[in-house]
Design an enzyme around this catalytic site. Structure first.
Site, PDB file in Angstrom:
ATOM      1  N   SER A  38      -2.045  22.084  -0.720  1.00 18.17           N
ATOM      2  CA  SER A  38      -2.236  22.157   0.730  1.00 18.17           C
ATOM      3  C   SER A  38      -3.278  23.206   1.108  1.00 18.17           C
ATOM      4  O   SER A  38      -4.116  22.974   1.976  1.00 18.17           O
ATOM      5  CB  SER A  38      -0.906  22.504   1.418  1.00 18.17           C
ATOM      6  OG  SER A  38       0.018  21.465   1.235  1.00 18.17           O
ATOM      7  N   GLY A  47      -6.322  11.413  -9.648  1.00 16.36           N
ATOM      8  CA  GLY A  47      -6.188  10.002 -10.016  1.00 16.36           C
ATOM      9  C   GLY A  47      -7.443   9.495 -10.704  1.00 16.36           C
ATOM     10  O   GLY A  47      -8.551   9.780 -10.255  1.00 16.36           O
ATOM     11  N   ARG A  66      22.978 -14.529  -0.041  1.00 14.94           N
ATOM     12  CA  ARG A  66      24.150 -13.926  -0.663  1.00 14.94           C
ATOM     13  C   ARG A  66      25.357 -14.110   0.244  1.00 14.94           C
ATOM     14  O   ARG A  66      25.329 -13.707   1.399  1.00 14.94           O
ATOM     15  CB  ARG A  66      23.880 -12.432  -0.873  1.00 14.94           C
ATOM     16  CG  ARG A  66      25.061 -11.617  -1.340  1.00 14.94           C
ATOM     17  CD  ARG A  66      25.295 -11.802  -2.824  1.00 14.94           C
ATOM     18  NE  ARG A  66      26.296 -10.877  -3.346  1.00 14.94           N
ATOM     19  CZ  ARG A  66      26.657 -10.861  -4.614  1.00 14.94           C
ATOM     20  NH1 ARG A  66      26.106 -11.681  -5.489  1.00 14.94           N
ATOM     21  NH2 ARG A  66      27.555 -10.010  -5.036  1.00 14.94           N
ATOM     22  N   GLU A  76      -2.436  13.576   0.541  1.00  7.97           N
ATOM     23  CA  GLU A  76      -3.329  13.632   1.709  1.00  7.97           C
ATOM     24  C   GLU A  76      -2.678  14.438   2.834  1.00  7.97           C
ATOM     25  O   GLU A  76      -2.814  14.114   4.011  1.00  7.97           O
ATOM     26  CB  GLU A  76      -3.661  12.220   2.205  1.00  7.97           C
ATOM     27  CG  GLU A  76      -4.480  11.401   1.234  1.00  7.97           C
ATOM     28  CD  GLU A  76      -5.969  11.714   1.303  1.00  7.97           C
ATOM     29  OE1 GLU A  76      -6.480  12.087   2.369  1.00  7.97           O
ATOM     30  OE2 GLU A  76      -6.638  11.591   0.251  1.00  7.97           O
TER      31      GLU A  76
END
Lengths: 602, 602
Positions: free
Chosen positions: B193, B226, B361, B479
């Site tokens: 941060s 990443g 279901r 982010e």
């Protein structure tokens, strides 16, 4: 080992919970670490990055630990952890394991836990909490292992002991030695909550004195059964019992051999397999099974509540079908109490991880040079400390509920037929049905908050926060889906109101948890009198608010239910149409307060 | 392909978002499925177990889909899905993949997505939402792939385009062909941060006209990046720039080669690796890197906001250090809007899975013979339908916010220096800083509710609910951590009050989202007038309640902040001590209403 020696501890354990437990010493079992060891039970913590935060504590942590657990329990847990720590079989291998390898390893570890013989018979009566502590210590290591161990001994073993009779005790010594490995097969593909609707059948054939276990179709396949996927050799299978002539006598438990214990190949007529990867607990092999006219001896009907004569006549001492059904499922009753305790363990682990990270992680500060630990931020405290408090509160709750359950089970085994015993059973059922959702949901949200409060680093698998979340998750849905379970508690409370309104019965219970409702509806006239944060620190203030809230929701539910009935709804519709309220929307909804925010709105 | 051809689409795309994008056709690219294909864009659904529930719909679903998306967008999405469905590379292999294999496969799929050339330049200006739609379609298939694609093109590529200058455009064509593969290296082990506190250094050496990139210690290692773990050949690395004499000019971006594109072996001085398993998105190789005095040419400083002369003099057109810093990080600004949209996709998927399961279901019923679909239970509707509504509301919100962002970026690139443009920038920043937490948290809780509402079957990995939860999870923390981000919005709102109180400025904004605050504090005198559920179905009623709540929380925060300052706290302390309030505890706390319960309390 003679049979009676093997049986004794099951019987002893069964005085503690509805489950039996086989845990006597046998020749060759590994000795656990000596309890008289010279190691201090609470050694000083090593100096490290956490030292600064710990040095600021306003109380001595060792005293708190001793007060909370007591020296005997601390030593007991330390012995378990030391044994696992020092045994290479329990080392966490680097990288991630394949599903197959993880399941195999969990089986081997389960076997080793038996060899360690942590629970000694002579300790059980004096300290029943050790049973809970063993499961929790294994769970702190890995829930797949704890669940595998629990399902084999406490679920499978106890089902045989408490639902069967002397003719079934031959299985018990083999459970302890893991000559056979068991599972509990109730749930089917299409039925979970609605147990009465299970469709596996057991037809009796008097010509061979055999029972024919059969799955009519895939929807009736046994499913989700823990241990069944790879390792179970035997199962307690629940099926609808039919006698010649086609009469159905309802759901009964049967011992069915699933695999050859030597080769683990399926027995003829049994189609069995692993249901695959789950969200968590992947060391546990959940499985499915379909039975194609599998024949078992008549004697493998677990006959505590009903039996078949060789000629095919059904005999039972249970007069009422509902009582019969509830006896069949009796061995499930302690599961919810255990799950509440298991959830607390997950919450404790997550909060410890997040608080330690927060005490050392620094970010921002009054100047560019000086960053402060994120734990110093009121926001971080506000996110984490309520869950720390909840962990203590729920830990105490789950242990005391377990001890109440022990009292209940002792009464059951002592054939106590008193009104107090019956009322205690209802009260504990209601407490467990709300306590399990409270504990499992609080853990679920607490772990998520901990993961987020650790920011990006909380997303790394090695932190274990993800595993904790995934392993805790089934606590919310098994042994009764939380939302369904809560209705048991609200039904209990509404029942008290109805009995009072219609018969003038006083509202009171053995554990006194509902006695405050005797003041209903007058309590609703009370007003919140707190005027400062200090007022609210007096526990009587939130307690009074809680009592008001319960009364308010009860009144709303009761009125809605009556309205529904007056407007012509049948019981099923009436309950459905008010169940959102009945289920304590105000206390337990997804979006409202499980844990009150610690700061007051002024 | 000539350089200018390659650049054109980057420039076009940059009018849409702050990111550039290289997406023009090149020879040999695979043609996407023809848009004029004869396939109907919305074929009838196959008959199956869901037919009964669908047949009861009170509206035609195709009309809703056409109204919501429009025929062009539906066709665009169908083309993408058809391409992936028909390409064996995108088949989901049976069983689970190893981490290594999954990451390798995701890289190959990413390359194939470029070959499909789904986004054509000529379509971009007419339909900017296609950019968002492509990312979302890839994410609906697998978020690891979408994120890998996004990071390489929109994050790495755009950082070079928007932070660099003509001398860096040589990299751009290579991004499109994947000759080089990129990542964006800002976060370090100890700082996320607090971006200003990053500690990687770039010292300029005028003797060789090189920059020396260096990590002083492991805490300064780039982390979480990443694409860096296995596949990145190049990185945009953020480091503190030092000129000879030791003056620091703050954080700047540099292009640093990480690996040899042929062998993927690390470049000399670069220690790079994979950070291991995460809670989700495991097809994406997040990595770490440490630089040991790695020398790069002076020209690889991305010099949009500041440059170095060959002699070592720092030159910049940015006069204010804060503006400089914010320009360096400008390329991050559209991330939050994208994440809001990505979160909505996860919510849509989860709600679809849970509703379809619930419609088929069956469990319990008015008689033992007749079981009803669980979707018919008010409890199940109460659990799921609010999230269905939220999916629609947030889908619309995220798309409209994206289009507002497009308008903002067009102004920026057009050098619009008007007051409206500046105010629009602040408003969108505030909206994105609250919208991303709202969308990601709603998705997080919605997925969890869906998983639990599916009972035991919700715990089986093949349902994807676990993957959705795990893949959505980072949306809550990257982010900008949600809790930190919310403070940006509250700071914006408090700033409006301060400007009004101190300078008499009218409260209004280009998108009119805050105009209602002009009636503050009079709004606080309003009373809730609804007296029936019907009243609340008029959207003006909840809107008025929302406006009152915002005013109430603003007043509380504003007063608390002033008190703190008057009692002598510095800015840092004052903000900390009231941030729980400032951060809209009432609207966004873990335990309160993200989604209002649909039923009223009467």
């Amino acid at each position: 080992m003679c049979l009676m020696t093997a049986l004794r501890p099951w019987a002893i354990y069964s005085t503690l919970t509805s489950c039996g437990f086989l845990m006597c010493k046998v020749a060759g079992a590994m000795a656990p670490l000596g309890e008289g060891s010279d190691d201090p039970v609470l050694p000083d913590l090593p100096r490290g990055p956490l030292h600064a935060a710990r040095a600021r504590a306003s109380f001595p942590w060792k005293e708190l630990a001793l007060f909370w657990e007591g020296p005997d329990m601390l030593r007991f847990k330390k012995n378990i952890f030391s044994a696992l720590e020092n045994d290479p079989l329990f080392a966490h291998p680097p990288g991630s394991l394949s599903l197959e390898k993880y399941r195999e390893l969990t089986f081997l570890r389960c076997k080793r836990v038996f060899e360690y013989d942590f629970l000694r018979v002579e300790d059980l009566l004096g300290s029943p909490l050790r049973v809970l502590a063993l499961i929790q210590c294994l769970g702190m290591y890995d829930w797949s292992l704890a669940t595998k161990f629990f399902l084999h001994t406490l679920t499978f073993g106890s089902a045989i002991y408490s639902s069967g009779s002397e003719r079934h005790f031959k299985y018990l010594p083999k459970i302890f030695t893991m000559e056979i490995f068991g599972c509990f097969a109730l749930t089917e593909v299409s039925h979970g909550s609605n147990t009465k609707a299970m469709r596996t059948t057991a037809h009796y054939d008097p010509t061979t004195e055999e029972l024919i276990i059969h799955s009519p179709d895939f929807e009736a396949a046994k499913f989700w059964v823990g241990n069944l996927g790879k390792t179970a050799t035997h199962a307690v299978v629940f099926a609808q019992l039919y006698t010649p002539g086609g009469q159905c006598h309802g759901l009964h438990p049967f011992v069915v051999q699933i695999r050859d214990p030597k080769t683990l190949l399926p027995m003829p007529g049994v189609m069995v397999g692993d249901i695959g990867r789950k969200l968590g607990q992947n060391g546990l092999d959940n499985g499915f099974a379909m039975f194609h006219k599998v024949r078992i001896p008549r004697q493998d009907l677990l006959n505590r509540s009903g039996d078949i004569t060789p000629e095919g006549t059904y005999v039972t001492h249970v007069k009422d079908a509902r009582q019969h059904f509830s006896e069949s499922l009796g061995s499930l009753s302690s599961g919810r109490v255990a799950i509440a305790g298991m959830s607390v363990v997950n919450l404790k682990l997550a909060v410890s991880i997040a608080l330690r990270f927060s005490a050392t992680r620094r970010q921002f500060g009054p100047t560019d040079e000086e960053e402060v630990p994120v734990l110093e931020y009121p926001m971080q405290q506000w996110r984490l400390l309520p869950y720390l408090a909840a962990a203590y509160a729920l830990d105490h709750f789950s242990k005391s509920l377990f001890l109440d359950l022990v009292e209940l089970q002792q009464g059951l085994l002592g054939k106590d037929r008193s009104a107090r015993q019956a009322e205690l059973g209802r009260e504990i059922h209601a407490l467990a049905s709300a306590g399990k959702p409270l504990a499992s949901w609080t853990a679920q949200r607490g772990i998520q908050e901990c993961r987020e409060a650790c920011g990006g680093h909380g997303y790394l698998a090695m932190n274990r926060l993800g595993d904790l979340r995934d392993d805790n998750d089934p606590n919310c849905t098994y042994e009764g889906d939380n939302s369904v379970l809560l209705q048991q508690t609200s039904n209990y409370l509404l029942g008290l109101l109805v009995r009072r309104d219609q018969g003038g019965a006083r509202i009171e219970s053995p554990l006194k948890t509902v006695d405050f409702l005797e003041a209903y509806p007058n309590l609703l006239g009370h007003r919140f009198e707190g005027s400062s944060p200090e007022d609210c620190l007096d526990s009587s203030v939130p307690l009074a608010a809680y009592e008001w809230l319960v009364c308010y929701l009860l009144r709303e539910s009761y009125q809605k239910l009556n309205q529904e009935k007056q407007s012509g709804s049948n019981d099923f519709e009436a309950r459905n149409n008010c169940q959102v309220r009945v289920c304590f929307k105000g206390c337990f909804s997804n979006d409202s307060l499980l844990i009150p925010a610690p700061s007051c709105p002024w």
